[in-house]
Design a protein around this motif. Structure first.
Motif, PDB file in Angstrom:
ATOM      1  N   ALA A  13       0.814  -1.206   0.000  1.00  0.00           N
ATOM      2  CA  ALA A  13       0.000   0.000   0.000  1.00  0.00           C
ATOM      3  C   ALA A  13       0.852   1.262   0.000  1.00  0.00           C
ATOM      4  CB  ALA A  13      -0.925   0.007   1.218  1.00  0.00           C
ATOM      5  N   PHE A  14       2.080   1.142   0.433  1.00  0.00           N
ATOM      6  CA  PHE A  14       2.949   2.298   0.475  1.00  0.00           C
ATOM      7  C   PHE A  14       3.701   2.428  -0.837  1.00  0.00           C
ATOM      8  CE2 PHE A  14       2.312   1.235   4.931  1.00  0.00           C
ATOM      9  CZ  PHE A  14       1.899   2.462   5.415  1.00  0.00           C
ATOM     10  N   PRO A  15       4.088   3.641  -1.218  1.00  0.00           N
ATOM     11  CA  PRO A  15       4.812   3.811  -2.481  1.00  0.00           C
ATOM     12  C   PRO A  15       6.161   3.112  -2.466  1.00  0.00           C
ATOM     13  CG  PRO A  15       4.683   5.893  -1.270  1.00  0.00           C
ATOM     14  CD  PRO A  15       3.867   4.884  -0.522  1.00  0.00           C
ATOM     15  N   ALA A  16       6.675   2.839  -3.661  1.00  0.00           N
ATOM     16  CA  ALA A  16       7.967   2.171  -3.791  1.00  0.00           C
ATOM     17  C   ALA A  16       9.068   3.019  -3.162  1.00  0.00           C
ATOM     18  CB  ALA A  16       8.276   1.929  -5.260  1.00  0.00           C
ATOM     19  N   ARG A  17      10.073   2.325  -2.665  1.00  0.00           N
ATOM     20  CA  ARG A  17      11.192   3.037  -2.046  1.00  0.00           C
ATOM     21  C   ARG A  17      11.952   3.814  -3.122  1.00  0.00           C
ATOM     22  NH1 ARG A  17      14.680  -1.403   0.502  1.00  0.00           N
ATOM     23  NH2 ARG A  17      14.094  -2.410  -1.422  1.00  0.00           N
ATOM     24  N   PRO A  18      12.355   5.041  -2.829  1.00  0.00           N
ATOM     25  CA  PRO A  18      13.115   5.803  -3.815  1.00  0.00           C
ATOM     26  C   PRO A  18      14.497   5.196  -4.035  1.00  0.00           C
ATOM     27  CG  PRO A  18      13.018   6.981  -1.730  1.00  0.00           C
ATOM     28  CD  PRO A  18      12.134   5.779  -1.595  1.00  0.00           C
ATOM     29  N   VAL A  27      20.883   5.165 -13.336  1.00  0.00           N
ATOM     30  CA  VAL A  27      20.269   5.376 -14.644  1.00  0.00           C
ATOM     31  C   VAL A  27      21.096   4.693 -15.726  1.00  0.00           C
ATOM     32  CG1 VAL A  27      19.728   7.111 -16.403  1.00  0.00           C
ATOM     33  CG2 VAL A  27      19.041   7.480 -14.035  1.00  0.00           C
ATOM     34  N   GLN A  28      22.417   4.818 -15.647  1.00  0.00           N
ATOM     35  CA  GLN A  28      23.294   4.183 -16.628  1.00  0.00           C
ATOM     36  C   GLN A  28      23.150   2.661 -16.550  1.00  0.00           C
ATOM     37  OE1 GLN A  28      27.427   5.225 -16.329  1.00  0.00           O
ATOM     38  NE2 GLN A  28      27.992   4.034 -18.116  1.00  0.00           N
ATOM     39  N   LEU A  29      23.124   2.113 -15.327  1.00  0.00           N
ATOM     40  CA  LEU A  29      22.927   0.681 -15.148  1.00  0.00           C
ATOM     41  C   LEU A  29      21.593   0.251 -15.759  1.00  0.00           C
ATOM     42  CD1 LEU A  29      23.479  -2.133 -13.729  1.00  0.00           C
ATOM     43  CD2 LEU A  29      22.124  -1.193 -11.846  1.00  0.00           C
ATOM     44  N   ALA A  30      20.538   1.005 -15.475  1.00  0.00           N
ATOM     45  CA  ALA A  30      19.210   0.651 -15.974  1.00  0.00           C
ATOM     46  C   ALA A  30      19.153   0.707 -17.500  1.00  0.00           C
ATOM     47  CB  ALA A  30      18.163   1.585 -15.372  1.00  0.00           C
ATOM     48  N   GLU A  31      19.760   1.722 -18.094  1.00  0.00           N
ATOM     49  CA  GLU A  31      19.758   1.834 -19.552  1.00  0.00           C
ATOM     50  C   GLU A  31      20.500   0.665 -20.191  1.00  0.00           C
ATOM     51  OE1 GLU A  31      21.314   5.729 -20.392  1.00  0.00           O
ATOM     52  OE2 GLU A  31      19.333   6.651 -20.240  1.00  0.00           O
ATOM     53  N   GLU A  32      21.655   0.289 -19.631  1.00  0.00           N
ATOM     54  CA  GLU A  32      22.416  -0.841 -20.161  1.00  0.00           C
ATOM     55  C   GLU A  32      21.640  -2.149 -19.984  1.00  0.00           C
ATOM     56  OE1 GLU A  32      26.158  -0.670 -18.139  1.00  0.00           O
ATOM     57  OE2 GLU A  32      26.800   1.143 -19.220  1.00  0.00           O
ATOM     58  N   TYR A  33      20.997  -2.310 -18.838  1.00  0.00           N
ATOM     59  CA  TYR A  33      20.218  -3.515 -18.556  1.00  0.00           C
ATOM     60  C   TYR A  33      19.041  -3.629 -19.530  1.00  0.00           C
ATOM     61  CZ  TYR A  33      17.817  -7.018 -15.669  1.00  0.00           C
ATOM     62  OH  TYR A  33      17.208  -8.156 -15.217  1.00  0.00           O
ATOM     63  N   LEU A  74      12.272   4.321 -11.847  1.00  0.00           N
ATOM     64  CA  LEU A  74      13.434   3.602 -11.333  1.00  0.00           C
ATOM     65  C   LEU A  74      13.448   3.699  -9.811  1.00  0.00           C
ATOM     66  CD1 LEU A  74      15.825   2.028 -12.459  1.00  0.00           C
ATOM     67  CD2 LEU A  74      17.127   4.131 -12.445  1.00  0.00           C
ATOM     68  N   ASP A  75      13.007   2.635  -9.132  1.00  0.00           N
ATOM     69  CA  ASP A  75      13.014   2.625  -7.672  1.00  0.00           C
ATOM     70  C   ASP A  75      14.080   1.649  -7.172  1.00  0.00           C
ATOM     71  OD1 ASP A  75      11.914   0.103  -8.017  1.00  0.00           O
ATOM     72  OD2 ASP A  75       9.885   0.750  -7.575  1.00  0.00           O
ATOM     73  N   SER A  76      14.264   1.608  -5.874  1.00  0.00           N
ATOM     74  CA  SER A  76      15.360   0.807  -5.321  1.00  0.00           C
ATOM     75  C   SER A  76      15.130  -0.694  -5.512  1.00  0.00           C
ATOM     76  CB  SER A  76      15.578   1.139  -3.847  1.00  0.00           C
ATOM     77  OG  SER A  76      14.416   0.848  -3.109  1.00  0.00           O
ATOM     78  N   ASP A  77      13.872  -1.165  -5.494  1.00  0.00           N
ATOM     79  CA  ASP A  77      13.613  -2.589  -5.724  1.00  0.00           C
ATOM     80  C   ASP A  77      14.038  -2.994  -7.130  1.00  0.00           C
ATOM     81  OD1 ASP A  77      12.555  -2.914  -3.187  1.00  0.00           O
ATOM     82  OD2 ASP A  77      10.481  -2.571  -3.848  1.00  0.00           O
ATOM     83  N   THR A  78      13.765  -2.136  -8.101  1.00  0.00           N
ATOM     84  CA  THR A  78      14.126  -2.418  -9.492  1.00  0.00           C
ATOM     85  C   THR A  78      15.639  -2.404  -9.665  1.00  0.00           C
ATOM     86  OG1 THR A  78      12.055  -1.375 -10.178  1.00  0.00           O
ATOM     87  CG2 THR A  78      13.713  -1.726 -11.878  1.00  0.00           C
ATOM     88  N   VAL A  79      16.303  -1.419  -9.092  1.00  0.00           N
ATOM     89  CA  VAL A  79      17.767  -1.330  -9.185  1.00  0.00           C
ATOM     90  C   VAL A  79      18.405  -2.532  -8.502  1.00  0.00           C
ATOM     91  CG1 VAL A  79      19.791  -0.009  -8.446  1.00  0.00           C
ATOM     92  CG2 VAL A  79      17.810   1.172  -9.394  1.00  0.00           C
ATOM     93  N   GLU A  80      17.857  -2.928  -7.357  1.00  0.00           N
ATOM     94  CA  GLU A  80      18.392  -4.088  -6.633  1.00  0.00           C
ATOM     95  C   GLU A  80      18.300  -5.345  -7.500  1.00  0.00           C
ATOM     96  OE1 GLU A  80      17.028  -6.705  -2.786  1.00  0.00           O
ATOM     97  OE2 GLU A  80      16.830  -4.524  -2.647  1.00  0.00           O
ATOM     98  N   LEU A  81      17.191  -5.519  -8.198  1.00  0.00           N
ATOM     99  CA  LEU A  81      17.027  -6.680  -9.070  1.00  0.00           C
ATOM    100  C   LEU A  81      18.005  -6.635 -10.239  1.00  0.00           C
ATOM    101  CD1 LEU A  81      14.162  -8.747  -9.493  1.00  0.00           C
ATOM    102  CD2 LEU A  81      14.887  -7.844 -11.676  1.00  0.00           C
ATOM    103  N   MET A  82      18.280  -5.442 -10.753  1.00  0.00           N
ATOM    104  CA  MET A  82      19.217  -5.298 -11.873  1.00  0.00           C
ATOM    105  C   MET A  82      20.641  -5.653 -11.480  1.00  0.00           C
ATOM    106  SD  MET A  82      17.965  -1.825 -13.718  1.00  0.00           S
ATOM    107  CE  MET A  82      16.441  -1.743 -14.625  1.00  0.00           C
ATOM    108  N   HIS A  83      20.963  -5.544 -10.198  1.00  0.00           N
ATOM    109  CA  HIS A  83      22.306  -5.876  -9.713  1.00  0.00           C
ATOM    110  C   HIS A  83      22.508  -7.383  -9.527  1.00  0.00           C
ATOM    111  CE1 HIS A  83      24.319  -2.057  -9.102  1.00  0.00           C
ATOM    112  NE2 HIS A  83      23.198  -1.554  -8.619  1.00  0.00           N
ATOM    113  N   LYS A  84      21.424  -8.153  -9.507  1.00  0.00           N
ATOM    114  CA  LYS A  84      21.547  -9.589  -9.285  1.00  0.00           C
ATOM    115  C   LYS A  84      22.120 -10.275 -10.517  1.00  0.00           C
ATOM    116  CE  LYS A  84      17.936 -10.032  -5.847  1.00  0.00           C
ATOM    117  NZ  LYS A  84      16.678 -10.670  -5.486  1.00  0.00           N
ATOM    118  N   PRO A  85      22.941 -11.309 -10.312  1.00  0.00           N
ATOM    119  CA  PRO A  85      23.494 -12.041 -11.457  1.00  0.00           C
ATOM    120  C   PRO A  85      22.401 -12.804 -12.193  1.00  0.00           C
ATOM    121  CG  PRO A  85      24.130 -13.080  -9.383  1.00  0.00           C
ATOM    122  CD  PRO A  85      23.402 -11.821  -9.038  1.00  0.00           C
ATOM    123  N   ARG A  86      22.563 -12.943 -13.499  1.00  0.00           N
ATOM    124  CA  ARG A  86      21.588 -13.656 -14.323  1.00  0.00           C
ATOM    125  C   ARG A  86      22.253 -14.134 -15.595  1.00  0.00           C
ATOM    126  NH1 ARG A  86      17.030 -10.404 -16.932  1.00  0.00           N
ATOM    127  NH2 ARG A  86      17.371 -12.023 -18.440  1.00  0.00           N
TER     128      ARG A  86
END
Length: 114
Positions: A13-18, A27-33, A74-86
Motif C-alpha cells: 500500500a505504500f509507495p515504492a522506495r526511492p 540510470v546508466q545501469l538501468a539503460e544498459e540492462y 526507477l526505484d530501489s527494488d528495481t535497481v536491486e534486481l538489476m544488480h543480481k546475477p543472471r
C-alpha cells in the motif's frame, strides 16, 4: 485502527522506495540492462525521462516480468534486481523454431491408411 495500519504496512500500500545511491550510476545501469534484456533503443542518447518515454515503457515491462510493482519509475527494488546475477538471454525475444508463425493454407485434410 492499529490492526488496519499494521495490515497496510505488510502490503504494497505504500509507495515504492526511492532510489538510493548515485542517480546517474543507477540510470546508466538501468539503460544498459534494458538495452541488453529488453531491446531498449536509445541511439547513443540517454532516454531516462518521465512516463511515456521508451525507457519508462521498457522499465514497466521489466517490472511486470519480475512481479515488481509496475510504476515505470526507477526505484530501489528495481535497481536491486538489476544488480543480481543472471544469464545473458533476453527476456523479450521471439523464440521460435519457425519464425513468422507458419500455418497450413487450408484447414481441409486428406489422408489415407496404407
Amino acid at each position: 485502527p492499529l490492526l488496519l495500519l499494521l495490515c497496510a504496512a505488510c502490503t504494497r500500500a505504500f509507495p515504492a522506495r526511492p532510489v538510493t545511491g548515485d542517480l546517474d550510476e543507477n540510470v546508466q545501469l538501468a539503460e544498459e540492462y534494458l538495452e541488453k534484456f529488453y531491446n531498449l533503443d536509445k541511439d547513443g542518447v540517454s532516454v531516462y525521462k518521465n512516463k511515456g518515454s521508451p525507457f519508462s515503457e521498457k522499465l514497466q515491462q521489466m517490472q511486470e516480468f519480475f512481479g515488481l510493482e509496475v510504476t515505470g519509475k526507477l526505484d530501489s527494488d528495481t535497481v536491486e534486481l538489476m544488480h543480481k546475477p543472471r544469464c545473458g538471454v533476453s527476456d523479450v525475444g521471439e523464440y521460435s523454431l519457425f519464425p513468422g508463425r507458419p500455418a497450413w493454407r487450408s484447414d481441409a485434410l486428406t489422408y489415407r491408411i496404407l
